[in-house]
Design an enzyme around this catalytic site. Structure first.
Site, mmCIF file in Angstrom:
data_model
loop_
_atom_site.group_PDB
_atom_site.id
_atom_site.type_symbol
_atom_site.label_atom_id
_atom_site.label_comp_id
_atom_site.label_asym_id
_atom_site.label_seq_id
_atom_site.Cartn_x
_atom_site.Cartn_y
_atom_site.Cartn_z
ATOM 1 N N LYS A 131 2.026 7.083 -5.727
ATOM 2 C CA LYS A 131 0.751 6.606 -6.252
ATOM 3 C C LYS A 131 0.116 5.586 -5.302
ATOM 4 O O LYS A 131 -1.067 5.689 -4.968
ATOM 5 C CB LYS A 131 0.949 5.980 -7.636
ATOM 6 C CG LYS A 131 -0.347 5.536 -8.304
ATOM 7 C CD LYS A 131 -0.081 4.862 -9.634
ATOM 8 C CE LYS A 131 0.401 3.450 -9.442
ATOM 9 N NZ LYS A 131 0.503 2.684 -10.700
ATOM 10 N N ASP A 149 -2.419 7.183 -12.123
ATOM 11 C CA ASP A 149 -1.891 6.026 -12.844
ATOM 12 C C ASP A 149 -2.005 6.295 -14.339
ATOM 13 O O ASP A 149 -2.302 7.417 -14.752
ATOM 14 C CB ASP A 149 -2.655 4.754 -12.452
ATOM 15 C CG ASP A 149 -4.084 4.741 -12.980
ATOM 16 O OD1 ASP A 149 -4.586 5.813 -13.426
ATOM 17 O OD2 ASP A 149 -4.707 3.668 -12.969
#
Length: 236
Positions: A131, A149
């Site tokens: 991420k 997220d």
């Protein structure tokens, strides 16, 4: 033999997906991260610090930190204890301070002090997952990556745009169905929509520009309309 499970796919048709992104783009023509940074290195550190912490909290902590150290060399010279003192207000600050120093050292030792424009090289750094790497590639280098997220995961599942059981599944669907014209901004549009409209506890469906395309049911009514209804009933 067991039949292979079908890969998850979007619940929205191609035209609806394009319309969804077009509306989000109309609402936020120039989407950007809300983290404060001045170069790819400070962006990398800020994103790594943002795990399980709000952007607002990270910005408060990094204002002082980045004034003291905005390069890997300066950060290593600053030392783990002083880094920890700057970021004590955010979650997991001890391990994050350790990781910031460790990743800074590796950048100096293996990348000439520069942030690499490569996902594998980024994820090899301490405290940097997929991420974080995707955010850095998107924001610092203009790569059409999507970092999933909690906000993107929620919006993707609620709307039906990318219904997946894991962040990796959601990312794969988004990567596959997002029109190329919208890939660069998709990450930020979905995050900001989740942060300010499609709230985890109570989505603001009544002011959502993509509510007509969204598969979430039941839609959350406008609280103002509910108050009017209650007042009307009280008069009867």
């Amino acid at each position: 033999m067991k039949t292979p499970a079908k890969a998850p796919k979007s619940k929205l048709k191609r035209d609806a997906i394009a319309a969804l992104y077009a509306q989000l783009a109309k609402e936020r023509p120039d989407p950007k991260t809300e983290l404060h940074y001045s170069n790819p290195y400070t962006l990398l550190v800020a994103v790594a610090l943002s795990a399980q912490t709000t952007d607002i909290a990270v910005n408060k902590a990094t204002n002082g930190l980045f004034a003291a150290a905005d390069t890997p060399a300066k950060m290593v010279a600053l030392g783990e204890k002083k880094v920890a003192d700057f970021i004590k207000t955010i979650g997991l600050w001890r391990i994050k301070a350790k990781n910031v120093i460790a990743l800074s050292r590796l950048l100096l030792e293996h990348h000439g002090g520069e942030v690499p424009r490569d996902r594998d090289a980024l994820t090899a750094l301490p405290g940097v997952g997929r991420k974080t790497a995707n955010v850095v590639l998107n924001e610092a280098f203009g790569e059409p990556t999507i970092a999933v997220d909690t906000h993107i995961f929620r919006v993707s599942n609620r709307t039906g745009l990318a219904p997946g059981k894991t962040p990796d599944q959601v990312e794969a669907i988004l990567d596959r169905v997002t029109p190329s014209a919208y890939k660069q901004g998709a990450h930020h549009w979905l995050i900001l929509h989740g942060r300010y409209v499609c709230d985890a506890r109570k989505p603001a469906c009544w002011r959502c520009g993509i509510a007509n395309l969204c598969h979430y049911k039941p839609k959350t009514p406008n609280p103002a309309d509910q108050v009017k209804t209650l007042k009307h009933k009280a008069k009867l």
